[in-house]
Motif scaffolding. Structure first.
Motif, PDB file in Angstrom:
ATOM      1  N   ASP A  59      32.283 -65.396 129.178  1.00 53.21           N
ATOM      2  CA  ASP A  59      31.350 -66.099 127.896  1.00 53.21           C
ATOM      3  C   ASP A  59      29.647 -66.386 128.628  1.00 53.21           C
ATOM      4  OD1 ASP A  59      33.658 -65.566 126.540  1.00 53.21           O
ATOM      5  OD2 ASP A  59      34.090 -68.097 126.271  1.00 53.21           O
ATOM      6  N   GLY A  60      29.520 -66.797 129.382  1.00 52.85           N
ATOM      7  CA  GLY A  60      28.179 -66.988 130.046  1.00 52.85           C
ATOM      8  C   GLY A  60      27.859 -65.800 130.369  1.00 52.85           C
ATOM      9  N   GLN A  61      28.857 -64.516 131.176  1.00 48.74           N
ATOM     10  CA  GLN A  61      28.088 -63.247 131.509  1.00 48.74           C
ATOM     11  C   GLN A  61      27.332 -62.245 130.213  1.00 48.74           C
ATOM     12  OE1 GLN A  61      31.044 -61.882 133.794  1.00 48.74           O
ATOM     13  NE2 GLN A  61      30.242 -62.235 135.780  1.00 48.74           N
ATOM     14  N   CYS A  62      28.474 -62.461 128.952  1.00 49.42           N
ATOM     15  CA  CYS A  62      28.127 -61.831 127.482  1.00 49.42           C
ATOM     16  C   CYS A  62      26.903 -62.579 126.950  1.00 49.42           C
ATOM     17  CB  CYS A  62      29.302 -62.121 126.731  1.00 49.42           C
ATOM     18  SG  CYS A  62      28.834 -61.330 124.993  1.00 49.42           S
ATOM     19  N   ARG A  63      26.828 -64.076 126.857  1.00 48.04           N
ATOM     20  CA  ARG A  63      25.038 -64.741 126.241  1.00 48.04           C
ATOM     21  C   ARG A  63      24.390 -64.421 127.039  1.00 48.04           C
ATOM     22  NH1 ARG A  63      24.446 -67.257 122.486  1.00 48.04           N
ATOM     23  NH2 ARG A  63      26.627 -67.939 121.953  1.00 48.04           N
ATOM     24  N   ARG A  64      24.390 -63.704 128.790  1.00 44.80           N
ATOM     25  CA  ARG A  64      23.219 -63.723 129.686  1.00 44.80           C
ATOM     26  C   ARG A  64      22.619 -61.711 128.795  1.00 44.80           C
ATOM     27  NH1 ARG A  64      26.528 -66.129 133.084  1.00 44.80           N
ATOM     28  NH2 ARG A  64      25.353 -68.107 134.385  1.00 44.80           N
ATOM     29  N   VAL A  65      23.855 -61.062 129.022  1.00 43.60           N
ATOM     30  CA  VAL A  65      23.434 -60.143 128.497  1.00 43.60           C
ATOM     31  C   VAL A  65      22.691 -59.635 126.472  1.00 43.60           C
ATOM     32  CG1 VAL A  65      24.381 -57.825 127.731  1.00 43.60           C
ATOM     33  CG2 VAL A  65      25.215 -58.144 129.905  1.00 43.60           C
ATOM     34  N   GLN A  66      23.198 -60.832 126.222  1.00 38.32           N
ATOM     35  CA  GLN A  66      22.549 -60.485 124.818  1.00 38.32           C
ATOM     36  C   GLN A  66      21.459 -61.434 124.590  1.00 38.32           C
ATOM     37  OE1 GLN A  66      25.812 -63.268 123.371  1.00 38.32           O
ATOM     38  NE2 GLN A  66      26.795 -61.674 122.402  1.00 38.32           N
ATOM     39  N   ILE A  67      21.196 -62.700 125.644  1.00 37.81           N
ATOM     40  CA  ILE A  67      20.255 -62.644 125.754  1.00 37.81           C
ATOM     41  C   ILE A  67      18.580 -62.343 126.435  1.00 37.81           C
ATOM     42  CG2 ILE A  67      18.368 -64.511 127.779  1.00 37.81           C
ATOM     43  CD1 ILE A  67      20.923 -66.482 127.516  1.00 37.81           C
ATOM     44  N   CYS A  68      19.846 -61.602 127.574  1.00 38.89           N
ATOM     45  CA  CYS A  68      18.287 -60.242 127.773  1.00 38.89           C
ATOM     46  C   CYS A  68      18.017 -59.592 126.985  1.00 38.89           C
ATOM     47  CB  CYS A  68      19.057 -59.358 128.940  1.00 38.89           C
ATOM     48  SG  CYS A  68      19.017 -60.997 130.760  1.00 38.89           S
ATOM     49  N   MET A  69      19.315 -58.659 125.727  1.00 38.07           N
ATOM     50  CA  MET A  69      18.397 -57.710 124.883  1.00 38.07           C
ATOM     51  C   MET A  69      17.907 -58.100 124.302  1.00 38.07           C
ATOM     52  SD  MET A  69      22.474 -56.028 124.972  1.00 38.07           S
ATOM     53  CE  MET A  69      22.055 -55.051 123.232  1.00 38.07           C
ATOM     54  N   GLY A  70      17.976 -59.393 123.966  1.00 39.73           N
ATOM     55  CA  GLY A  70      16.748 -60.234 122.439  1.00 39.73           C
ATOM     56  C   GLY A  70      15.401 -59.979 123.058  1.00 39.73           C
ATOM     57  N   LEU A  71      15.491 -60.513 124.619  1.00 36.05           N
ATOM     58  CA  LEU A  71      14.297 -61.411 124.798  1.00 36.05           C
ATOM     59  C   LEU A  71      13.453 -59.616 125.513  1.00 36.05           C
ATOM     60  CD1 LEU A  71      15.252 -64.386 127.340  1.00 36.05           C
ATOM     61  CD2 LEU A  71      13.642 -64.029 125.329  1.00 36.05           C
ATOM     62  N   LEU A  72      13.879 -58.489 125.771  1.00 34.37           N
ATOM     63  CA  LEU A  72      13.020 -57.405 125.601  1.00 34.37           C
ATOM     64  C   LEU A  72      11.942 -56.531 124.580  1.00 34.37           C
ATOM     65  CD1 LEU A  72      16.418 -54.445 126.051  1.00 34.37           C
ATOM     66  CD2 LEU A  72      14.808 -55.783 128.055  1.00 34.37           C
ATOM     67  N   HIS A  73      12.164 -57.639 123.483  1.00 29.48           N
ATOM     68  CA  HIS A  73      11.235 -57.327 122.420  1.00 29.48           C
ATOM     69  C   HIS A  73      10.072 -58.354 122.306  1.00 29.48           C
ATOM     70  CE1 HIS A  73      13.711 -54.440 120.572  1.00 29.48           C
ATOM     71  NE2 HIS A  73      13.946 -54.643 120.614  1.00 29.48           N
ATOM     72  N   VAL A  74       8.649 -58.237 122.508  1.00 25.41           N
ATOM     73  CA  VAL A  74       7.739 -59.298 123.000  1.00 25.41           C
ATOM     74  C   VAL A  74       7.650 -59.961 121.270  1.00 25.41           C
ATOM     75  CG1 VAL A  74       4.909 -59.014 123.177  1.00 25.41           C
ATOM     76  CG2 VAL A  74       6.515 -57.860 123.988  1.00 25.41           C
ATOM     77  N   PHE A  75       7.523 -61.653 121.031  1.00 26.60           N
ATOM     78  CA  PHE A  75       8.014 -61.930 119.964  1.00 26.60           C
ATOM     79  C   PHE A  75       6.292 -62.907 120.072  1.00 26.60           C
ATOM     80  CE2 PHE A  75       9.855 -64.111 123.787  1.00 26.60           C
ATOM     81  CZ  PHE A  75       9.694 -65.298 123.972  1.00 26.60           C
ATOM     82  N   GLN A  76       6.406 -63.052 119.270  1.00 27.58           N
ATOM     83  CA  GLN A  76       5.329 -64.415 118.679  1.00 27.58           C
ATOM     84  C   GLN A  76       5.963 -65.239 118.445  1.00 27.58           C
ATOM     85  OE1 GLN A  76       2.760 -63.552 120.355  1.00 27.58           O
ATOM     86  NE2 GLN A  76       1.604 -64.565 119.413  1.00 27.58           N
ATOM     87  N   VAL A  77       7.008 -65.344 117.474  1.00 25.18           N
ATOM     88  CA  VAL A  77       8.107 -66.326 117.156  1.00 25.18           C
ATOM     89  C   VAL A  77       9.493 -66.343 117.690  1.00 25.18           C
ATOM     90  CG1 VAL A  77       8.600 -67.750 115.264  1.00 25.18           C
ATOM     91  CG2 VAL A  77       6.491 -67.258 115.796  1.00 25.18           C
ATOM     92  N   LEU A  78      10.305 -66.683 118.352  1.00 31.11           N
ATOM     93  CA  LEU A  78      11.412 -66.969 118.776  1.00 31.11           C
ATOM     94  C   LEU A  78      12.447 -67.914 118.456  1.00 31.11           C
ATOM     95  CD1 LEU A  78      13.159 -64.964 120.387  1.00 31.11           C
ATOM     96  CD2 LEU A  78      12.585 -66.284 122.599  1.00 31.11           C
ATOM     97  N   LEU A  79      12.983 -67.433 117.036  1.00 29.88           N
ATOM     98  CA  LEU A  79      14.410 -68.889 117.107  1.00 29.88           C
ATOM     99  C   LEU A  79      15.778 -68.316 117.761  1.00 29.88           C
ATOM    100  CD1 LEU A  79      14.371 -67.577 112.788  1.00 29.88           C
ATOM    101  CD2 LEU A  79      12.798 -69.770 114.213  1.00 29.88           C
TER     102      LEU A  79
END
Length: 147
Positions: free
Chosen positions: A6-26
């Motif tokens: 679960d932790g490794q899966c969460r890391r991949v999800q976080i990395c994929m989500g952080l690939l995009h530049v954000f001004q506001v991140l929820l």
């Protein structure tokens, strides 16, 4: 992905989500499956992003450890309504409570629980807000920390 923890899966999800530049991140409970070191590393990364780019991270969680030095604001939302806001580090000096985030948040949650129990005991049944049918926040408590 079905063979990783679960932790490794969460890391991949976080990395994929952080690939995009954000001004506001929820982020809602994003660190729940991470170990302590990975959680602190992610929070450090997010802090750097906020400082370097002027971005804002709204982080909803029930895990309060280590957020005293990370967050700049605290917002208490109940049934879709903003109940209280605080700024850091002022919150640790203006409130007459021990200086941990858990000790600051605990009375808010206990007061809400007691109110709901009193309403139910007085024949009011289960407490529902006017927003219960339309709000994604209904019947839930959220502590949002943002930077």
């Amino acid at each position: 992905m079905h063979k990783v923890s679960d932790g490794q899966c969460r890391r991949v999800q976080i990395c994929m989500g952080l690939l995009h530049v954000f001004q506001v991140l929820l982020l809602d409970e994003v660190t729940v499956d991470l170990d302590v070191v990975a959680r602190m590393d992610l929070l450090s990364f997010l802090m750097e992003e906020c400082e370097q780019r002027g971005a804002t991270v709204v982080y909803s969680t029930h895990i309060f450890d280590g957020l005293e030095s990370w967050a700049t604001h605290l917002a208490y939302v109940e049934d879709g309504k903003l109940k209280q806001t605080y700024t850091f580090p002022d919150i640790f000096y203006t409130l007459d409570r021990p200086k941990t985030l858990l000790r600051i948040v605990e009375p808010l949650l206990r007061a809400e629980r007691k109110h709901r129990e009193n309403v139910a005991a007085s024949g009011g049944g289960q407490v529902k807000s006017a927003m219960a049918e339309t709000s994604p926040w209904s019947s839930r408590r959220h502590m949002a920390y943002y930077r």
